[in-house]
Design an enzyme around this catalytic site. Structure first.
Site, PDB file in Angstrom:
ATOM      1  N   SER A  10      34.230  38.132  31.751  1.00 39.76           N
ATOM      2  CA  SER A  10      34.334  39.431  32.424  1.00 39.76           C
ATOM      3  C   SER A  10      34.859  40.449  31.414  1.00 39.76           C
ATOM      4  O   SER A  10      34.268  40.598  30.345  1.00 39.76           O
ATOM      5  CB  SER A  10      35.240  39.310  33.656  1.00 39.76           C
ATOM      6  OG  SER A  10      35.263  40.511  34.389  1.00 39.76           O
ATOM      7  N   HIS A  37      30.279  39.681  34.192  1.00 40.55           N
ATOM      8  CA  HIS A  37      30.413  40.584  35.337  1.00 40.55           C
ATOM      9  C   HIS A  37      29.861  41.966  34.978  1.00 40.55           C
ATOM     10  O   HIS A  37      30.517  42.745  34.288  1.00 40.55           O
ATOM     11  CB  HIS A  37      31.883  40.721  35.737  1.00 40.55           C
ATOM     12  CG  HIS A  37      32.446  39.501  36.381  1.00 40.55           C
ATOM     13  ND1 HIS A  37      33.790  39.311  36.579  1.00 40.55           N
ATOM     14  CD2 HIS A  37      31.853  38.388  36.879  1.00 40.55           C
ATOM     15  CE1 HIS A  37      34.000  38.144  37.165  1.00 40.55           C
ATOM     16  NE2 HIS A  37      32.828  37.570  37.359  1.00 40.55           N
ATOM     17  N   ASP A 128      37.680  34.578  38.918  1.00 46.16           N
ATOM     18  CA  ASP A 128      36.339  34.019  39.042  1.00 46.16           C
ATOM     19  C   ASP A 128      36.156  32.973  37.932  1.00 46.16           C
ATOM     20  O   ASP A 128      36.607  33.161  36.811  1.00 46.16           O
ATOM     21  CB  ASP A 128      35.285  35.127  38.908  1.00 46.16           C
ATOM     22  CG  ASP A 128      33.875  34.639  39.191  1.00 46.16           C
ATOM     23  OD1 ASP A 128      33.714  33.542  39.756  1.00 46.16           O
ATOM     24  OD2 ASP A 128      32.927  35.383  38.856  1.00 46.16           O
TER      25      ASP A 128
END
Length: 329
Positions: A10, A37, A128
């Protein structure tokens, strides 16, 4: 195909992925699937990776086979999952308030390829990738995590280290050599005979396959919380660490990503309320002006007072919006 490498990143992930791609050798004997992401935003990540790597890099194409020596990146606004020996793209509900998300890829890879999977969690905010890495470990695969002290954003790798029995925690420069070594391993690893039933239930609930309520009742309990994406009931996933939630339409969260999504929804609601107050104030002042013009001074004063009250309410609301809440890293 001996191995499958899945990587999630991310915040700070572009630079980390470029560094890894640049150091991987030609003829790398495994497919590499990447989720970064990016949401709905256009992505040039495959082009950046192809410019520095000896491997080919591209966005995933729905239905394409897994091929060794290729880097495949999840495209914007689509989850990338693995089914058997092919890549599938789905516009399934968001997980962790994002699509593409890391957990759907990791979870599907664990279900499809078990102990052949090497999962890698890189730099990023929140958590995540943690549940997905847990799934890979349950299936007998290998868990690799970037050293949080080496990451631009430490919370994603730190979460994986906290909740997963990680096999390797290394700094970014060491990851390419580690992956090259791991995919070349010939030592047999224990294979899980069949994936945990709860993992199958969760995958089918996320992809809206079968009866979602039955899947969720099998792995969780109904909570008093509502999904910030669709406003449906959230189920708390039993025995999950970190604490996780799912709704019957497929959205998934950890407690931290749920808090983040709720905070965003709250900010939007307060902004809408502020706009409504401003519009009512403007209308009342226009009505007061008309009353004065018609010679109704008392009515105009009453309307002006109501407008001033709305103005004070709006100022208080602005203070609340500006205070906000502390973000969870």
């Amino acid at each position: 195909m001996a191995r499958l490498v899945v990587i999630g990143a991310s915040l700070g992930g572009v630079g980390a992925l470029v560094q890894i791609a640049a150091a991987l050798p030609a003829g790398f004997p495994a497919p590499i699937l990447i989720v970064l992401h990016i949401g709905e935003q256009p992505s040039v990540l495959p082009r950046l990776l192809a410019q520095v790597s000896q491997l080919t890099a591209s966005h995933a194409v729905d239905g394409e086979p897994l091929r060794a020596g290729r880097i495949v990146v999840a495209p914007p606004d689509l989850h990338m999952i693995v089914e058997d020996d092919r890549i599938v793209l789905v516009r399934a509900p968001k997980e962790h308030h994002t699509r593409p998300a890391i957990d759907p890829l990791f979870r599907s890879a664990a279900l499809a390829h078990g102990s052949d999977v090497i999962g890698v969690v890189l730099t990023g905010r929140l958590d995540d990738g943690t549940a997905g890495l847990q799934a890979i470990k349950e299936a007998g695969g290998i868990a690799v995590v970037q050293d949080p002290d080496d990451a631009i954003a430490s919370s994603m790798p730190a979460s994986a280290l906290q909740y997963v029995e990680v096999d390797h925690c290394v700094t970014l420069p060491l990851i390419p050599a580690l992956l090259t070594s791991l995919v070349a391993e010939t030592v047999a690893r224990p294979t899980v005979a069949s994936p945990p039933e709860r993992l199958v239930h969760e995958q089918q609930a996320a992809l809206q396959q079968g009866d979602p309520v039955a899947h969720l009742d099998a792995i969780g309990k109904r909570s008093p919380l509502a999904c910030p994406e669709c406003h449906g009931t959230l189920w708390e996933i039993l025995d999950s660490r970190p604490q996780r939630y799912r709704c019957h339409t497929g959205h998934g969260f950890t407690a931290r990503t749920l808090h983040e999504a709720m905070a965003g929804a709250g900010d939007d609601a307060m902004a809408s309320a502020r706009r409504a107050l401003q519009e009512r104030e403007l209308l009342l002042r226009q009505m007061a002006d008309q009353s004065r013009a018609d010679g109704h001074a008392d009515e105009a004063e009453r309307l002006d007072g109501a407008a001033r009250q709305l103005n004070r309410q709006g100022e208080l609301l602005v203070e609340l919006i500006e205070q906000g809440s502390e973000p969870l890293e």
